[in-house]
Write a protein that holds these residues in place. Sequence first.
Motif, PDB file in Angstrom:
ATOM      1  N   VAL A  36       0.844  -1.209   0.000  1.00 28.04           N
ATOM      2  CA  VAL A  36       0.000   0.000   0.000  1.00 28.04           C
ATOM      3  C   VAL A  36       0.874   1.251   0.000  1.00 28.04           C
ATOM      4  O   VAL A  36       0.611   2.208  -0.724  1.00 28.04           O
ATOM      5  CB  VAL A  36      -0.971  -0.009   1.202  1.00 28.04           C
ATOM      6  CG1 VAL A  36      -1.630   1.338   1.389  1.00 28.04           C
ATOM      7  CG2 VAL A  36      -2.023  -1.097   1.027  1.00 28.04           C
ATOM      8  N   GLY A  37       1.937   1.235   0.807  1.00 26.94           N
ATOM      9  CA  GLY A  37       2.846   2.377   0.860  1.00 26.94           C
ATOM     10  C   GLY A  37       3.481   2.667  -0.491  1.00 26.94           C
ATOM     11  O   GLY A  37       3.593   3.829  -0.907  1.00 26.94           O
ATOM     12  N   CYS A  38       3.873   1.630  -1.202  1.00 22.25           N
ATOM     13  CA  CYS A  38       4.496   1.830  -2.522  1.00 22.25           C
ATOM     14  C   CYS A  38       3.466   2.288  -3.553  1.00 22.25           C
ATOM     15  O   CYS A  38       3.787   3.105  -4.427  1.00 22.25           O
ATOM     16  CB  CYS A  38       5.203   0.557  -2.974  1.00 22.25           C
ATOM     17  SG  CYS A  38       6.700   0.236  -2.020  1.00 22.25           S
ATOM     18  N   ILE A  39       2.240   1.789  -3.454  1.00 21.91           N
ATOM     19  CA  ILE A  39       1.186   2.279  -4.342  1.00 21.91           C
ATOM     20  C   ILE A  39       0.943   3.761  -4.076  1.00 21.91           C
ATOM     21  O   ILE A  39       0.817   4.562  -5.009  1.00 21.91           O
ATOM     22  CB  ILE A  39      -0.105   1.453  -4.172  1.00 21.91           C
ATOM     23  CG1 ILE A  39       0.094   0.046  -4.735  1.00 21.91           C
ATOM     24  CG2 ILE A  39      -1.298   2.147  -4.846  1.00 21.91           C
ATOM     25  CD1 ILE A  39      -1.009  -0.932  -4.381  1.00 21.91           C
TER      26      ILE A  39
ATOM     27  N   MET B 239       0.716  10.123   2.421  1.00 23.37           N
ATOM     28  CA  MET B 239       0.342   9.037   3.337  1.00 23.37           C
ATOM     29  C   MET B 239       1.245   7.813   3.144  1.00 23.37           C
ATOM     30  O   MET B 239       1.246   6.906   3.978  1.00 23.37           O
ATOM     31  CB  MET B 239      -1.120   8.635   3.116  1.00 23.37           C
ATOM     32  CG  MET B 239      -2.122   9.659   3.625  1.00 23.37           C
ATOM     33  SD  MET B 239      -2.087   9.853   5.412  1.00 23.37           S
ATOM     34  CE  MET B 239      -2.678   8.262   5.920  1.00 23.37           C
ATOM     35  N   ALA B 240       2.007   7.804   2.056  1.00 21.43           N
ATOM     36  CA  ALA B 240       2.940   6.708   1.812  1.00 21.43           C
ATOM     37  C   ALA B 240       3.927   6.580   2.969  1.00 21.43           C
ATOM     38  O   ALA B 240       4.278   5.462   3.362  1.00 21.43           O
ATOM     39  CB  ALA B 240       3.695   6.929   0.501  1.00 21.43           C
TER      40      ALA B 240
ATOM     41  N   TRP C  43       7.886  16.052  -3.708  1.00 25.67           N
ATOM     42  CA  TRP C  43       7.342  15.189  -4.755  1.00 25.67           C
ATOM     43  C   TRP C  43       6.030  14.547  -4.362  1.00 25.67           C
ATOM     44  O   TRP C  43       5.378  13.918  -5.180  1.00 25.67           O
ATOM     45  CB  TRP C  43       8.346  14.115  -5.127  1.00 25.67           C
ATOM     46  CG  TRP C  43       9.622  14.652  -5.726  1.00 25.67           C
ATOM     47  CD1 TRP C  43       9.888  15.935  -6.091  1.00 25.67           C
ATOM     48  CD2 TRP C  43      10.789  13.893  -6.016  1.00 25.67           C
ATOM     49  NE1 TRP C  43      11.154  16.030  -6.585  1.00 25.67           N
ATOM     50  CE2 TRP C  43      11.753  14.789  -6.560  1.00 25.67           C
ATOM     51  CE3 TRP C  43      11.152  12.568  -5.889  1.00 25.67           C
ATOM     52  CZ2 TRP C  43      13.008  14.405  -6.965  1.00 25.67           C
ATOM     53  CZ3 TRP C  43      12.416  12.165  -6.280  1.00 25.67           C
ATOM     54  CH2 TRP C  43      13.330  13.082  -6.821  1.00 25.67           C
ATOM     55  N   LEU C  44       5.650  14.641  -3.077  1.00 22.88           N
ATOM     56  CA  LEU C  44       4.404  14.044  -2.601  1.00 22.88           C
ATOM     57  C   LEU C  44       3.426  15.142  -2.193  1.00 22.88           C
ATOM     58  O   LEU C  44       3.819  16.217  -1.766  1.00 22.88           O
ATOM     59  CB  LEU C  44       4.676  13.121  -1.401  1.00 22.88           C
ATOM     60  CG  LEU C  44       5.708  12.021  -1.605  1.00 22.88           C
ATOM     61  CD1 LEU C  44       5.878  11.224  -0.319  1.00 22.88           C
ATOM     62  CD2 LEU C  44       5.324  11.103  -2.758  1.00 22.88           C
TER      63      LEU C  44
END
Length: 130
Positions: A66-69, A77-78, A128-129
């Motif tokens: 989920v973190g990588c997605i 939230m990653a 970047w996020l």
Amino acid sequence: MAKPHFSFWIIAGLGLVWNLMGCLNFITQMNADAVAKMPELYQLIISSRPLWATLAFGLAVFGGAVGCILLLLRRDMARIALLVSLVAILLTVGQTISAVGLAPSTILALLVGAALFWYSSIVYRAGWLR
């Protein structure tokens, strides 16, 4: 928002592949017939693992996926998902070491989990996020 370097997509994608392989490993370990065909050491690790460690293993791999997605979606939230995954990895590795001793695969899982969390913190600071 800053545009990520092309390496961002490679690292996040490889992290997703790594964690999806972990998810497949977890699902396989939940199948008694598949476990019976594994080497004796793996059977020992799986059979001696308490419920809390099995839950931590699942949280580690599915949380990492989920973190990588979320990384690929460029969501901040990653970082939280990858931190939860890292804590779960620490629990799983600790239990595995206490059951059968130190194995290279446990160290590799810990290093990859820590690297993904560290990288998510770097790309967050780089803007970047979102």
